[in-house]
Every structure is written in C-alpha cells, then in structure tokens.
Write an enzyme that holds these catalytic residues in place. Structure first.
Site, mmCIF file in Angstrom:
data_model
loop_
_atom_site.group_PDB
_atom_site.id
_atom_site.type_symbol
_atom_site.label_atom_id
_atom_site.label_comp_id
_atom_site.label_asym_id
_atom_site.label_seq_id
_atom_site.Cartn_x
_atom_site.Cartn_y
_atom_site.Cartn_z
ATOM 1 N N ILE A 117 4.232 -7.706 -6.453
ATOM 2 C CA ILE A 117 3.364 -8.684 -5.796
ATOM 3 C C ILE A 117 3.185 -9.904 -6.704
ATOM 4 C CG2 ILE A 117 1.062 -9.110 -4.805
ATOM 5 C CD1 ILE A 117 2.574 -7.056 -3.172
ATOM 6 N N ASP B 43 -0.265 -8.581 -15.567
ATOM 7 C CA ASP B 43 -0.222 -9.842 -14.809
ATOM 8 C C ASP B 43 -1.325 -9.776 -13.751
ATOM 9 O OD1 ASP B 43 2.074 -7.911 -13.643
ATOM 10 O OD2 ASP B 43 1.070 -8.976 -12.013
ATOM 11 N N GLY C 89 -0.501 -4.997 -11.887
ATOM 12 C CA GLY C 89 -0.967 -6.354 -11.603
ATOM 13 C C GLY C 89 -2.420 -6.276 -11.159
ATOM 14 N N GLU D 41 7.637 1.591 -20.873
ATOM 15 C CA GLU D 41 6.411 2.377 -20.750
ATOM 16 C C GLU D 41 6.494 3.713 -21.508
ATOM 17 O OE1 GLU D 41 4.967 0.478 -16.477
ATOM 18 O OE2 GLU D 41 6.339 2.166 -16.428
ATOM 19 N N MET E 190 3.738 0.146 -8.458
ATOM 20 C CA MET E 190 4.793 0.599 -7.556
ATOM 21 C C MET E 190 5.074 2.107 -7.604
ATOM 22 S SD MET E 190 7.262 -2.758 -8.059
ATOM 23 C CE MET E 190 8.385 -2.334 -6.734
ATOM 24 N N GLU E 191 4.188 2.873 -8.260
ATOM 25 C CA GLU E 191 4.451 4.323 -8.375
ATOM 26 C C GLU E 191 3.237 5.244 -8.250
ATOM 27 O OE1 GLU E 191 5.254 2.207 -10.995
ATOM 28 O OE2 GLU E 191 7.328 1.841 -10.427
HETATM 29 N N1 ADE Z 1 3.342 -3.792 -11.906
HETATM 30 C C1 ADE Z 1 2.852 -4.706 -12.757
HETATM 31 N N2 ADE Z 1 2.549 -5.853 -12.118
HETATM 32 C C2 ADE Z 1 2.857 -5.652 -10.823
HETATM 33 C C3 ADE Z 1 2.784 -6.470 -9.666
HETATM 34 N N3 ADE Z 1 2.325 -7.724 -9.723
HETATM 35 N N4 ADE Z 1 3.208 -5.942 -8.494
HETATM 36 C C4 ADE Z 1 3.663 -4.665 -8.429
HETATM 37 N N5 ADE Z 1 3.764 -3.865 -9.505
HETATM 38 C C5 ADE Z 1 3.351 -4.348 -10.690
#
Ligand code: ADE
Length: 228
Positions: free
Chosen positions: A152, A196, A78, A12, A172-173
C-alpha cells in the site's frame, strides 16, 4: 520448547541468523528452514517470501513438519495510525484479510463463511511482549493489522482500509499466519516494526528503513524467547 520464528523477507530473518551464529539449513518445499538452539529452546527460522499464500505455506510447514509449538512472526509494516512512526513496534491483537472480498454476495469485506473477519493472536504471548517491553524500556503498541497481497502506497487506499477495519497498520502476511496458527491450534504472536506510512511514496521510505526496522522487530522477538 520448539518455537517457530517466521518472517517474510530475508531482511527480517538475517539479523536472527547472524545473532545465533550456528544453525542447520534444511531445504523443503522450495524454501529454506533453519534449525538453531537458543537457551533451552529449539528454534525453527524461515522467511516465507512475501504474501498470504507463501506465509500460509511456511506456517503450516513449521507446525506440521517441524512441530513448532508456538509461532512468532517478525517483520515490518506500513503505519495507518498517525501515532505510529518509523521504527515503532506494533503487536497485533487481531488481524484481518482486507482484500478477501465476496461483498458481491452481501457479505462484509474480509469475511468468508466458516471464518471470523478478525483473527485473534495469543493473549498470553501478547502479555509476555508487554513484559519484555517494560523490561527493555521500549514502547510497544497494540492494535489491529490489515493484511493483503498489495504493497500500500496510496493515501485513499490507506484511508479506506483504516476506516473499514480501524486498522493501525498494513502488511502482507500477518492474517494468513494467524489464521493458519488458529486453525492448527498453535499460539501465535505477530510483531511488526514500522518501515513506512503506506501513503504516497511509501516505497521510498520502505527501501530506506526496512533493514533497520526489521532488525528492531527481530531483536525483540528473540528476547521474547527468554520468557517462554
Ligand atoms: N509492509 C511494510 N510496509 C507495507 C506497506 N506499505 N504495504 C504493505 N505491506 C507493507
């Protein structure tokens, strides 16, 4: 202006260091912080490492040690909202810690006394992002991001978090960065490009698309600096 640009993963932040070319690396608190010049700004760049604790620490270091006056986060997410596709850009207007859970005491999920459930980002920075998107001819979505310490890749977890918080994406941040900035009175901007869709086998899409999506987000955030 001193601008902090934070990501979570090497992928990133590397695109920015490659573009900037020249930078000074300062090792601090078991991480690296990169100081660079861009236009008339002093940039502080870092990848925090994954998760809410690491991103909280790096945000605090950027603000307290390196004196960042604004914090721009760049990275991948995601998608929960079906209208978001791989590579799409999402700017968080507010964020929530979906895994902060004292529901045993009758509190709603995501709430602890002294905090709000949803943490807002800076409206002015979000307006600048819309302007940048218009000028670049890029689509930019705005929405809610759910943050937690889990990757996830499960349809039922995704559906549950989306239903409770009306979240458009997960990562996650973001919420921990936004909360740290809000607490320390520093304007915060959180941008994510979709890597994703957080459902079954999302880990395979993530591996395939993380580099490209991270680059899309990083390029946009650097362009934001032209307007600050
Ligand atoms: N960052 C990118 N995709 C993610 C996901 N599916 N879950 C958590 N953090 C992510």
């Amino acid at each position: 202006m001193k601008i902090g640009i934070l990501g979570a993963m090497e992928e990133e932040i590397t695109p920015l260091l490659d573009t900037l070319g020249e930078f000074e690396e300062i090792k601090y608190a078991n991480n690296s912080y990169y100081l660079a010049h861009y236009k008339n700004h002093e940039l502080i760049l870092a990848y925090s490492k994954i998760g809410k604790v690491n991103s909280t620490l790096s945000t605090a270091v950027m603000i307290e040690k390196f004196k960042a006056e604004k914090l721009l986060f760049t990275g991948v997410a995601g998608a929960f909202n079906p209208k978001l596709n791989i590579g799409d850009l999402l700017c968080a207007t507010s964020l929530v810690q979906y895994d902060l859970d004292i529901t045993a005491f009758g509190h709603p999920l995501g709430f602890v006394p002294g905090n709000e459930i949803f943490i807002k980002t800076d409206e002015k920075l979000n307006q600048i992002a819309q302007k940048v998107a218009n000028e670049l001819g890029k689509k930019l979505e705005f929405g809610i991001i759910a943050t937690g310490d889990e990757f996830i890749c499960d349809e039922s977890k995704k559906a549950k978090i989306r239903e409770i918080f009306q979240a458009d994406a997960c990562e996650m941040e973001g919420a921990s960065v936004a909360l740290t900035c809000a607490t320390l009175n520093v304007p915060c901007f959180i941008l994510r490009a979709i890597s994703d869709k957080a459902g079954e086998k999302a880990e395979f899409d993530f591996d395939e698309f993380v580099v490209n999506s991270a680059k899309i987000s990083a390029e946009f955030v650097l362009k934001m600096c032209d307007y600050l």
